[in-house]
Design an enzyme around this catalytic site. Structure first.
Site, short mmCIF file in Angstrom:
data_model
loop_
_atom_site.label_atom_id
_atom_site.label_comp_id
_atom_site.label_asym_id
_atom_site.label_seq_id
_atom_site.Cartn_x
_atom_site.Cartn_y
_atom_site.Cartn_z
N CYS A 57 0.73 -1.24 0.13
CA CYS A 57 -0.06 0.18 -0.05
C CYS A 57 0.97 1.18 0.10
CB CYS A 57 -0.80 -0.05 1.26
SG CYS A 57 -1.87 -1.52 1.35
N ASN A 104 -9.93 -0.36 0.57
CA ASN A 104 -8.56 -0.19 0.75
C ASN A 104 -8.01 -0.94 -0.69
OD1 ASN A 104 -5.72 -0.66 0.81
ND2 ASN A 104 -5.88 -1.55 2.88
N HIS A 122 -3.38 7.00 3.13
CA HIS A 122 -3.70 5.77 2.46
C HIS A 122 -5.04 5.38 2.93
CE1 HIS A 122 -4.20 1.62 1.71
NE2 HIS A 122 -3.87 0.91 2.48
#
Ligand code: ACO
Length: 331
Positions: A118, A287, A257
């Protein structure tokens, strides 16, 4: 331009998500979960997933075209293409970046993938910044793209509710005014086991038994990742600000994020930011790993939340474990 004054700036952004929406109520039909649990624990309401036959490079290509148009550049103007992804089209090779390069028609332009889960997009921006600051390259396309739906165990309620597919891209070019003021990267491989895909690589090559045991899917220990994320986001942002000669009171806008609203809220509180200063789209997309920050950045720029002269901080964390932050004076 003289190299000592040359900085990199974000000259264009773009993003793309697949059409198919998978809502929390859709998931209620698939695993033992409910909208209330997912919403209160994560903030996610729905996510996008690709149709069969669509891969990461397809999403990356669409986002890249939009970012290039936004920057007013053509694919042939590029000096480098970076694709940050944990879900490449092919496990070993060719790289997804080479496939995107071909789709764009950027013949001869160097292209490579980068793996930092990520945090991949922030890692990519950091790499691109160095090439631009040294004068080696001028125009660099950095893409974060994922089809996490392909490595999710749709019977594991602890992970399948979290992730989605998407892509975001940015074109970085040289500037003498504002631009990227600092990058901060970090990693802690000792915590590599808390978030992993155990099978399919050289350690446990794909085999019938790997598939039977479901080791080709994402495995996560949610609690340690959560605690790490809450600690690291504020710290990474502050360290990047310090490198830039700034502190958290200078932040105009945070693009974190998009993993969990509780993680984002904790980071915002630690950095003393108001709700309006923090971009959130995880309710719509979940996500999306390496795509998460550029997808959010595109949303923040296009909605007018980020303005000329703003101090913008991108901050992320991910498997590895990895983390990173970028401070930008928006120009
Ligand atoms: N629906 C209903 N109940 C569930 C679900 C679900 N989808 N998932 C778990 N539960 C249950 C558990 O079984 C547990 O039940 P029990 O108390 O009877 O044992 C209970 O809910 C609580 O589970 P926890 O795991 O303790 O829940 P928590 O509050 O920690 O939330 C979550 C879990 C949302 C995963 C959280 O830990 C988190 O967000 N962690 C960070 C994850 C993350 O950011 N990952 C991405 C990293 S980025 C990358 O690189 C990919």
């Amino acid at each position: 331009m003289r190299s000592e004054v040359r900085k990199a700036k974000v000259a264009g952004v773009g993003s793309f998500v697949p059409e198919k929406v998978l809502s929390n109520s859709d998931l209620e039909d698939m695993v033992d979960t409910n909208d209330e649990w997912i919403t209160t624990r994560t903030g996610i309401k729905e996510r996008r997933v690709v149709e069969e036959g669509m891969s990461t490079s397809d999403l990356a290509y669409e986002a890249a075209k939009l970012a290039l148009a936004d920057a007013g550049l053509k694919a042939q103007d590029l000096d480098l293409i970076l694709v940050a992804t944990a879900t490449p089209d092919h496990l070993a090779f060719p790289s997804t970046a080479c496939i995107v390069q071909d789709k764009l028609g950027a013949k001869g332009v160097p292209a490579f993938d980068l793996a930092a889960a990520c945090t991949g997009f922030v890692y990519g921006v950091s790499v691109a910044t160095q090439y631009i600051e040294t004068g080696a390259y001028d125009n660099i396309l950095v893409i974060g793209a994922e089809t996490l739906s392909k490595i999710i165990d749709w019977e594991d309620r602890s992970t399948c509710i979290l992730f989605g597919d998407g892509a975001g891209a940015a074109v970085l070019t040289p500037t003498e005014k504002g631009g990227i003021l600092s990058n901060l990267l970090g990693a802690d491989g000792a915590q590599s086991q808390v978030l992993k895909v155990e099978g399919g690589g050289s350690k446990n090559p794909l085999s019938q038994s790997i598939i039977d045991e479901g080791l080709h899917y994402i495995e996560m220990e949610g609690n340690p990742v959560f605690k790490f994320a809450v600690r690291i986001l504020g710290r990474a942002a502050n360290e990047a600000l310090e490198i830039a000669g700034l502190d958290d009171s200078d932040i105009d806008y945070l693009v974190p994020h998009q993993a969990n609203i509780r993680i984002i809220d904790a980071a915002a509180k630690r950095l003393d930011l108001q709700k309006e200063q923090v971009y959130v789209n995880l309710d719509k997309y979940g996500n999306t790993s390496a795509a998460s920050i550029p997808l959010a950045l595109d949303g923040a720029v296009k909605s007018g939340d980020i303005k000329e002269g703003d101090i913008v901080v991108l901050v992320g964390f991910g498997a590895g474990l990895t983390w990173g932050a970028t401070v930008i004076e928006w120009s």
